[in-house]
Design an enzyme around this catalytic site. Structure first.
Site, PDB file in Angstrom:
ATOM      1  N   SER A 125       0.548   7.265  -1.343  1.00  0.00           N
ATOM      2  CA  SER A 125       1.774   6.506  -1.611  1.00  0.00           C
ATOM      3  C   SER A 125       1.555   5.523  -2.742  1.00  0.00           C
ATOM      4  O   SER A 125       0.440   4.989  -2.908  1.00  0.00           O
ATOM      5  CB  SER A 125       2.153   5.737  -0.341  1.00  0.00           C
ATOM      6  OG  SER A 125       3.155   4.793  -0.616  1.00  0.00           O
ATOM      7  N   TYR A 149      -0.497  -0.150   6.678  1.00  0.00           N
ATOM      8  CA  TYR A 149      -0.092   1.217   6.313  1.00  0.00           C
ATOM      9  C   TYR A 149      -0.703   1.605   4.958  1.00  0.00           C
ATOM     10  O   TYR A 149      -1.322   2.676   4.815  1.00  0.00           O
ATOM     11  CB  TYR A 149       1.442   1.313   6.263  1.00  0.00           C
ATOM     12  CG  TYR A 149       1.943   2.558   5.583  1.00  0.00           C
ATOM     13  CD1 TYR A 149       1.786   3.807   6.175  1.00  0.00           C
ATOM     14  CD2 TYR A 149       2.558   2.503   4.326  1.00  0.00           C
ATOM     15  CE1 TYR A 149       2.230   4.963   5.539  1.00  0.00           C
ATOM     16  CE2 TYR A 149       3.002   3.645   3.679  1.00  0.00           C
ATOM     17  CZ  TYR A 149       2.837   4.872   4.284  1.00  0.00           C
ATOM     18  OH  TYR A 149       3.267   6.014   3.647  1.00  0.00           O
ATOM     19  N   LYS A 153      -3.761   4.526   3.629  1.00  0.00           N
ATOM     20  CA  LYS A 153      -3.657   5.510   2.539  1.00  0.00           C
ATOM     21  C   LYS A 153      -4.839   5.351   1.587  1.00  0.00           C
ATOM     22  O   LYS A 153      -5.443   6.333   1.150  1.00  0.00           O
ATOM     23  CB  LYS A 153      -2.329   5.347   1.789  1.00  0.00           C
ATOM     24  CG  LYS A 153      -1.099   5.666   2.636  1.00  0.00           C
ATOM     25  CD  LYS A 153      -1.072   7.125   3.025  1.00  0.00           C
ATOM     26  CE  LYS A 153       0.089   7.484   3.921  1.00  0.00           C
ATOM     27  NZ  LYS A 153      -0.014   8.838   4.480  1.00  0.00           N
TER      28      LYS A 153
HETATM   29  P1  NAD Z   1       7.893  11.743   8.725  1.00  0.00           P
HETATM   30  O1  NAD Z   1       7.622  10.729   9.779  1.00  0.00           O
HETATM   31  O2  NAD Z   1       9.263  12.308   8.604  1.00  0.00           O
HETATM   32  O3  NAD Z   1       6.869  12.963   8.889  1.00  0.00           O
HETATM   33  C1  NAD Z   1       5.578  12.804   9.434  1.00  0.00           C
HETATM   34  C2  NAD Z   1       5.399  13.911  10.476  1.00  0.00           C
HETATM   35  O4  NAD Z   1       4.085  13.824  11.024  1.00  0.00           O
HETATM   36  C3  NAD Z   1       6.377  13.812  11.632  1.00  0.00           C
HETATM   37  O5  NAD Z   1       6.940  15.092  11.854  1.00  0.00           O
HETATM   38  C4  NAD Z   1       5.514  13.374  12.814  1.00  0.00           C
HETATM   39  O6  NAD Z   1       6.010  13.877  14.038  1.00  0.00           O
HETATM   40  C5  NAD Z   1       4.173  13.974  12.439  1.00  0.00           C
HETATM   41  N1  NAD Z   1       2.993  13.295  12.976  1.00  0.00           N
HETATM   42  C6  NAD Z   1       2.693  11.973  12.942  1.00  0.00           C
HETATM   43  N2  NAD Z   1       1.502  11.743  13.534  1.00  0.00           N
HETATM   44  C7  NAD Z   1       1.034  12.947  13.934  1.00  0.00           C
HETATM   45  C8  NAD Z   1      -0.152  13.368  14.597  1.00  0.00           C
HETATM   46  N3  NAD Z   1      -1.086  12.501  14.977  1.00  0.00           N
HETATM   47  N4  NAD Z   1      -0.325  14.688  14.840  1.00  0.00           N
HETATM   48  C9  NAD Z   1       0.619  15.581  14.485  1.00  0.00           C
HETATM   49  N5  NAD Z   1       1.761  15.243  13.862  1.00  0.00           N
HETATM   50  C10 NAD Z   1       1.962  13.940  13.580  1.00  0.00           C
HETATM   51  O7  NAD Z   1       7.425  11.108   7.340  1.00  0.00           O
HETATM   52  P2  NAD Z   1       7.668  11.618   5.847  1.00  0.00           P
HETATM   53  O8  NAD Z   1       8.593  10.679   5.194  1.00  0.00           O
HETATM   54  O9  NAD Z   1       7.956  13.061   5.831  1.00  0.00           O
HETATM   55  O10 NAD Z   1       6.226  11.329   5.249  1.00  0.00           O
HETATM   56  C11 NAD Z   1       5.233  12.340   5.181  1.00  0.00           C
HETATM   57  C12 NAD Z   1       3.965  11.737   4.613  1.00  0.00           C
HETATM   58  O11 NAD Z   1       4.233  11.162   3.340  1.00  0.00           O
HETATM   59  C13 NAD Z   1       3.360  10.609   5.465  1.00  0.00           C
HETATM   60  O12 NAD Z   1       1.958  10.722   5.386  1.00  0.00           O
HETATM   61  C14 NAD Z   1       3.831   9.356   4.760  1.00  0.00           C
HETATM   62  O13 NAD Z   1       2.951   8.289   4.967  1.00  0.00           O
HETATM   63  C15 NAD Z   1       3.809   9.816   3.303  1.00  0.00           C
HETATM   64  N6  NAD Z   1       4.712   9.050   2.410  1.00  0.00           N
HETATM   65  C16 NAD Z   1       6.052   8.986   2.701  1.00  0.00           C
HETATM   66  C17 NAD Z   1       6.901   8.258   1.861  1.00  0.00           C
HETATM   67  C18 NAD Z   1       8.369   8.144   2.160  1.00  0.00           C
HETATM   68  O14 NAD Z   1       9.017   7.295   1.544  1.00  0.00           O
HETATM   69  N7  NAD Z   1       8.953   8.968   3.023  1.00  0.00           N
HETATM   70  C19 NAD Z   1       6.384   7.607   0.725  1.00  0.00           C
HETATM   71  C20 NAD Z   1       5.019   7.716   0.456  1.00  0.00           C
HETATM   72  C21 NAD Z   1       4.190   8.450   1.307  1.00  0.00           C
HETATM   73  N1  UFG Z   2      16.592  -2.642  -0.219  1.00  0.00           N
HETATM   74  C1  UFG Z   2      17.745  -3.373  -0.030  1.00  0.00           C
HETATM   75  N2  UFG Z   2      18.398  -3.235   1.165  1.00  0.00           N
HETATM   76  C2  UFG Z   2      17.957  -2.414   2.152  1.00  0.00           C
HETATM   77  C3  UFG Z   2      16.778  -1.665   1.949  1.00  0.00           C
HETATM   78  C4  UFG Z   2      16.111  -1.822   0.742  1.00  0.00           C
HETATM   79  O1  UFG Z   2      18.153  -4.114  -0.902  1.00  0.00           O
HETATM   80  O2  UFG Z   2      18.589  -2.345   3.225  1.00  0.00           O
HETATM   81  C5  UFG Z   2      15.892  -2.759  -1.512  1.00  0.00           C
HETATM   82  C6  UFG Z   2      14.468  -3.268  -1.387  1.00  0.00           C
HETATM   83  O3  UFG Z   2      14.416  -4.661  -1.385  1.00  0.00           O
HETATM   84  C7  UFG Z   2      13.811  -2.617  -2.614  1.00  0.00           C
HETATM   85  C8  UFG Z   2      14.578  -1.300  -2.772  1.00  0.00           C
HETATM   86  O4  UFG Z   2      15.793  -1.467  -2.061  1.00  0.00           O
HETATM   87  O5  UFG Z   2      14.058  -3.403  -3.753  1.00  0.00           O
HETATM   88  C9  UFG Z   2      13.833  -0.114  -2.192  1.00  0.00           C
HETATM   89  O6  UFG Z   2      13.461  -0.393  -0.837  1.00  0.00           O
HETATM   90  P1  UFG Z   2      12.857   0.748   0.120  1.00  0.00           P
HETATM   91  O7  UFG Z   2      12.541   0.099   1.417  1.00  0.00           O
HETATM   92  O8  UFG Z   2      13.744   1.924   0.106  1.00  0.00           O
HETATM   93  O9  UFG Z   2      11.521   1.197  -0.642  1.00  0.00           O
HETATM   94  P2  UFG Z   2      10.180   0.392  -0.947  1.00  0.00           P
HETATM   95  O10 UFG Z   2       9.774   0.801  -2.323  1.00  0.00           O
HETATM   96  O11 UFG Z   2      10.306  -1.044  -0.688  1.00  0.00           O
HETATM   97  O12 UFG Z   2       9.179   1.004   0.130  1.00  0.00           O
HETATM   98  C10 UFG Z   2       8.921   2.409   0.128  1.00  0.00           C
HETATM   99  C11 UFG Z   2       8.439   2.846   1.493  1.00  0.00           C
HETATM  100  C12 UFG Z   2       7.087   2.280   1.782  1.00  0.00           C
HETATM  101  C13 UFG Z   2       6.161   2.580   0.673  1.00  0.00           C
HETATM  102  C14 UFG Z   2       6.729   2.107  -0.633  1.00  0.00           C
HETATM  103  C15 UFG Z   2       5.875   2.450  -1.828  1.00  0.00           C
HETATM  104  O13 UFG Z   2       9.299   2.398   2.488  1.00  0.00           O
HETATM  105  O14 UFG Z   2       6.579   2.901   2.936  1.00  0.00           O
HETATM  106  O15 UFG Z   2       7.999   2.729  -0.842  1.00  0.00           O
HETATM  107  O16 UFG Z   2       5.682   3.818  -1.855  1.00  0.00           O
HETATM  108  F1  UFG Z   2       5.000   1.932   0.926  1.00  0.00           F
END
Ligand code: NAD
Ligand code: UFG
Length: 339
Positions: A125, A149, A153
Site C-alpha cells: 500500500s 496496518y 505492509k
Molecule cells: P478486502 O477486505 O475486501 O479483501 C481481503 C480478503 O481477505 C477478504 O475476502 C477477507 O475475507 C480475506 N481474509 C482476511 N484475512 C484472511 C485470512 N487470515 N485468511 C483467509 N482470508 C482472509 O480488502 P481489499 O480492499 O480487497 O484489499 C485486498 C488487499 O489489498 C489487502 O491486503 C489490503 O491491505 C490491500 N490494500 C487495499 C487497499 C484498498 O484501498 N482497498 C489499498 C492498499 C492495499
Molecule cells: N475523506 C473525506 N470524507 C470522508 C472520507 C474521506 O473528506 O468521509 C477524504 C480524506 O480526508 C482524504 C480523501 O478523502 O483526503 C481520501 O480518503 P480515503 O479514506 O478514501 O483514503 P486514504 O488515502 O486516506 O486512505 C486509503 C486507505 C488506507 C491506505 C491509504 C494509503 O483507506 O488504508 O489509502 O494507501 F492506507
C-alpha cells in the site's frame, strides 16, 4: 498459462483480479476465510468470466490446510490479498493485525516453500510511505508508515526481500496500491463495506443513493489545489490488470521488487465529488468539517516503474470509475447481502 492461488480472492480487489486472471486464461484457486467478504462474490466472478474458480474456505494461518491445498493442486504462483485493512481498527487492535497480516504471511511463505512454490505477488500500500517528502512518490522514497496496518505492509515487504535473498529462484513483487475505487463494468462485483465506509468513494456512493445524509469533507485548509485532501484514485479493473502483468514479471525474473500502482494524477475531495456528480447525474450533499486525525494533505504516484517493468499503466478515466462504482451501488444497494 498458469495456475494461481489467490488468497483473499473473495474481497474487493481479489474478486476483480480473479475475473482478469480467468480472462487472461489462467486457472484460479481461491482461499478465503470470508472474514470480510461473501461467497456470493466468488459465484459472481465465475458468472462474469464463464469459468470455474476452485474455492477453498479457510485461513492463511492454518498450515495444515495450506499443505493439503498445495498437495491437492499444483500452484505456479500466489497472489496474496488476504489481510485486515482498516487503519483505525489496527490502532485499536494491533496484535490482531500483526497476527493476521504478518504471521499469516509467514505461514503462507513456509507452506509455499515446502511445496516449491516460489513466486508471489503481495498487496502492499502507498500507506508505507507515511507522509511523503515529495510528490509524485517514487519507490525509493523512505518507508515510514505511521499506523500498525501500514507497519504490517512494510514488515511483509521486508520479509519478502529477505526471502528472495535466501532462496535462489524466489521472486516477489510488492504492489503498492494508491487508492483503488470503482467496480467491474457489469455492476455485479464491487466494494462492499461491512460497516459505515471509512473511505471517500464508497461514502460518496452511499450518500448519492440516500443511505447516508451527507458527506463530511475532512478539512478545506490543506495546502492543496482547493484545500481538500488529494489522492491518486485508481480504477479497480486497472489495478486488477496490474496483477496479471506482475505475474508475467515473476515468470521472467527473480528477486524482490516494490512497484507503485497508481495513475500518477492527484484528485481533491471536491474534484471527486464534482466528477461523480457529472458522471452520474446524482447529487452528493456535503459539508466541510475538521481534518481527520492521521490524514495527510496529498499523495499520488510516480507510476513510471510499473510502466517500465510491468508494461502496465492505468487507462480508465475518473468518469469511468465514478460510473462503474455508481452502477454497482445502484444494482446492489445492500452489497452482496441483497441476495
Ligand atoms: P478486502 O477486505 O475486501 O479483501 C481481503 C480478503 O481477505 C477478504 O475476502 C477477507 O475475507 C480475506 N481474509 C482476511 N484475512 C484472511 C485470512 N487470515 N485468511 C483467509 N482470508 C482472509 O480488502 P481489499 O480492499 O480487497 O484489499 C485486498 C488487499 O489489498 C489487502 O491486503 C489490503 O491491505 C490491500 N490494500 C487495499 C487497499 C484498498 O484501498 N482497498 C489499498 C492498499 C492495499
Ligand atoms: N475523506 C473525506 N470524507 C470522508 C472520507 C474521506 O473528506 O468521509 C477524504 C480524506 O480526508 C482524504 C480523501 O478523502 O483526503 C481520501 O480518503 P480515503 O479514506 O478514501 O483514503 P486514504 O488515502 O486516506 O486512505 C486509503 C486507505 C488506507 C491506505 C491509504 C494509503 O483507506 O488504508 O489509502 O494507501 F492506507
Amino acid at each position: 498459462m498458469a495456475r494461481i492461488l489467490v488468497t483473499g480472492g473473495a474481497g474487493y480487489i481479489g474478486s476483480h483480479t480473479m475475473v482478469e486472471l480467468l480472462a487472461a486464461g489462467h486457472d484460479v484457486v481461491c482461499l478465503d476465510n470470508f472474514s470480510n467478504s461473501s461467497p456470493e462474490a466468488v459465484k459472481r466472478v465465475q458468472e462474469i468470466a464463464g469459468r470455474e474458480v476452485r474455492l477453498f474456505t479457510g485461513d492463511i494461518r492454518d498450515r495444515s490446510l495450506l499443505d493439503s491445498l498445495f498437495h491437492a493442486v499444483k500452484v505456479d504462483a500466489v497472489i496474496h490479498f488476504a489481510a485486515l485493512k482498516a487503519v483505525g481498527e489496527s490502532v485499536a487492535k494491533p496484535l490482531a493485525y500483526y497476527e493476521n497480516n504478518v504471521a499469516g504471511t509467514l505461514t503462507l511463505l513456509e507452506a509455499m516453500r515446502a511445496a516449491h512454490v516460489m513466486r508471489i505477488v503481495f498487496s502492499s500500500s502507498a500507506t508505507v510511505y507515511g507522509n511523503p517528502d515529495k510528490l509524485p512518490i517514487t519507490e525509493d522514497a523512505p518507508v515510514r508508515p505511521f499506523n500498525p496496518y501500514g507497519q504490517t505492509k512494510a514488515m511483509v515487504e521486508q520479509i519478502l526481500r529477505d526471502w528472495c535473498v535466501a532462496e535462489p529462484g524466489a521472486a516477489a513483487v510488492a504492489l503498492r496500491y494508491f487508492n483503488p475505487v470503482g467496480a467491474h463494468p457489469s455492476g455485479r462485483i464491487g466494494e462492499d463495506p461491512a460497516d459505515i465506509p471509512n473511505n471517500l468513494f464508497p461514502f460518496i456512493t452511499q450518500v448519492a443513493i440516500g443511505k447516508r445524509e451527507r458527506l463530511s469533507v475532512f478539512g478545506n485548509d490543506w495546502p492543496t489545489v482547493d484545500g481538500t485532501g488529494v489522492r491518486d484514485y485508481l480504477h479497480v479493473v486497472d489495478l486488477a490488470l496490474g496483477h496479471v502483468k506482475a505475474l508475467d514479471w515473476l515468470a521472467r525474473d527473480h528477486g524482490f521488487v516494490a512497484i507503485n500502482l497508481g495513475t500518477g494524477q492527484g484528485t481533491s475531495v471536491l474534484e471527486m465529488v464534482h466528477a461523480f456528480e457529472s458522471a452520474t447525474g446524482a447529487k452528493v450533499p456535503h459539508t466541510i468539517v475538521a481534518r481527520r486525525p492521521g490524514d495527510i494533505a496529498a499523495c499520488w504516484a510516480d507510476a513510471s516503474l510499473a510502466h517500465r517493468l510491468l508494461h502496465w499503466q492505468a487507462t480508465r478515466s475518473l468518469e469511468d470509475l465514478c460510473a462503474s462504482g455508481w452502477r454497482w451501488q445502484q444494482a446492489n444497494p445492500e452489497g452482496y447481502r441483497t441476495v
